[in-house]
Design a protein around this motif. Structure first.
Motif, PDB file in Angstrom:
ATOM      1  N   VAL A 222       0.829  -1.204   0.000  1.00 15.50           N
ATOM      2  CA  VAL A 222       0.000   0.000   0.000  1.00 15.50           C
ATOM      3  C   VAL A 222       0.865   1.256   0.000  1.00 15.50           C
ATOM      4  N   ILE A 223       0.492   2.210  -0.843  1.00 14.63           N
ATOM      5  CA  ILE A 223       1.054   3.566  -0.800  1.00 14.63           C
ATOM      6  C   ILE A 223      -0.047   4.505  -0.329  1.00 14.63           C
ATOM      7  N   MET A 224       0.267   5.353   0.633  1.00 11.73           N
ATOM      8  CA  MET A 224      -0.631   6.435   1.011  1.00 11.73           C
ATOM      9  C   MET A 224       0.044   7.756   0.686  1.00 11.73           C
ATOM     10  N   VAL A 225      -0.602   8.570  -0.152  1.00 14.92           N
ATOM     11  CA  VAL A 225      -0.080   9.878  -0.525  1.00 14.92           C
ATOM     12  C   VAL A 225      -0.869  10.928   0.236  1.00 14.92           C
ATOM     13  N   ASP A 226      -0.186  11.680   1.093  1.00 15.90           N
ATOM     14  CA  ASP A 226      -0.862  12.696   1.904  1.00 15.90           C
ATOM     15  C   ASP A 226      -0.978  14.013   1.137  1.00 15.90           C
ATOM     16  N   ASN A 227      -1.867  14.883   1.610  1.00 17.15           N
ATOM     17  CA  ASN A 227      -2.130  16.189   0.975  1.00 17.15           C
ATOM     18  C   ASN A 227      -2.580  16.044  -0.470  1.00 17.15           C
ATOM     19  N   ALA A 228      -3.288  14.963  -0.766  1.00 18.49           N
ATOM     20  CA  ALA A 228      -3.658  14.660  -2.145  1.00 18.49           C
ATOM     21  C   ALA A 228      -4.776  15.549  -2.690  1.00 18.49           C
ATOM     22  N   LEU A 229      -5.410  16.332  -1.814  1.00 14.75           N
ATOM     23  CA  LEU A 229      -6.425  17.297  -2.272  1.00 14.75           C
ATOM     24  C   LEU A 229      -5.958  18.743  -2.120  1.00 14.75           C
ATOM     25  N   TRP A 230      -4.902  18.951  -1.352  1.00 12.14           N
ATOM     26  CA  TRP A 230      -4.264  20.268  -1.199  1.00 12.14           C
ATOM     27  C   TRP A 230      -5.311  21.372  -0.989  1.00 12.14           C
ATOM     28  N   HIS A 231      -6.113  21.172   0.052  1.00 13.97           N
ATOM     29  CA  HIS A 231      -7.190  22.100   0.421  1.00 13.97           C
ATOM     30  C   HIS A 231      -8.177  22.343  -0.711  1.00 13.97           C
TER      31      HIS A 231
END
Length: 276
Positions: A222-231
């Motif tokens: 599994v990869i989790m990419v954070d800030n993927a919506l960037w507010h």
């Protein structure tokens, strides 16, 4: 009651469209918002957040803005506190438990909050490799807290340097610098040996982090990419970080090697599973 009447009754119980829009259009981390629904979902989702994690989060938030830490581009009005939201970290811990991995990649150290989370759920012989271009905030904020739990600290390999070498071609890389990169892990034969990767570093390199982490990931990893919506700025991205995040999101969405789900959790989490 007829079938038709039954369906009408169910439809009458649905919330009005205005409520649905309110529930889904907010993109914020739980520690940045007064949104009651986000607060509720975070509270329900973080019952396993430990006292040590809470201490590090509190100290991290108190120190935000200090001249020590991960380089985070803040352009125009779009920015994000460079620390994973507790609801995101708890999701990552669950993914580590699900994959039963012993090896984790942590791209973007900052104060070490994410590395701590992964170490908590790894077995005694597990290892987190955490990479960042600066250890200022780690040394100032994170390590004094992490040293309180030596059994967790022993699982984390903090590496100082860029996870991808974007400044120099291979001929000019020093052995010390090159040994820190994701590419060097691939070259050493580590492809397919990691079960989980967390990406939360400079947004310009998100696509490169994704590609190299995917190579290092085992099938089912599994990869989790954070800030993927960037507010929310990814809807119509204009500033460089938003453009780069949108490109990485679309890269994963078009990749036949993975399953992907983009979630409105924290500042957005792109959950990506490598196919078998």
């Amino acid at each position: 009651m007829s079938v038709h009447q039954h369906f009408c009754l169910c439809a009458d119980l649905s919330p009005p469209p205005s409520i649905i829009i309110t529930m889904t259009s907010t993109v914020e981390k739980s520690y940045e918002t007064t949104d009651k629904l986000i607060g509720y979902t975070s509270k329900i989702s973080t019952t396993t957040f430990t006292a040590l994690q809470q201490e590090l989060q509190d100290r991290t938030l108190a120190s935000t803005g200090d001249d020590a830490g991960m380089i985070v581009p803040i352009l125009n009005t779009v920015s994000s506190t460079p620390s994973g939201a507790p609801e995101v970290l708890e999701m990552g811990k669950a993914m580590i438990h699900l994959t039963r991995t012993k090896k984790v990649l942590d791209i973007g150290t900052f104060t070490g909050a994410s590395a701590l989370a992964w170490a908590i759920d790894l077995p005694e012989d597990g290892q987190v490799i955490s990479m960042d271009v600066s250890h200022g905030s780690l040394n100032k904020v994170g390590l004094p807290i992490l040293e309180k739990a030596p059994e967790l600290r022993a699982k984390i390999d903090f590496r100082l340097g860029s996870a991808v070498d974007t400044l120099h071609p291979p001929i000019y890389r020093t052995p010390i610098h090159n040994s820190l990169t994701l590419e060097s892990l691939i070259d050493s034969g580590a492809s397919g040996s990691f079960g989980f990767a967390f990406i939360d570093a400079d947004k310009a390199n998100y696509s490169r982090y994704y590609e190299q982490c995917l190579e290092l990931l085992a099938p089912g990893g599994v990869i989790m990419v954070d800030n993927a919506l960037w507010h929310g700025s990814v809807i119509e991205p204009k500033e460089p970080s938003g453009v780069a995040i949108d490109a990485a999101n679309r890269l994963a969405a078009a990749d036949s090697r993975v399953y992907n789900t983009l979630l409105n959790v924290g500042d957005g989490v792109h959950l990506i599973v490598k196919k078998h």
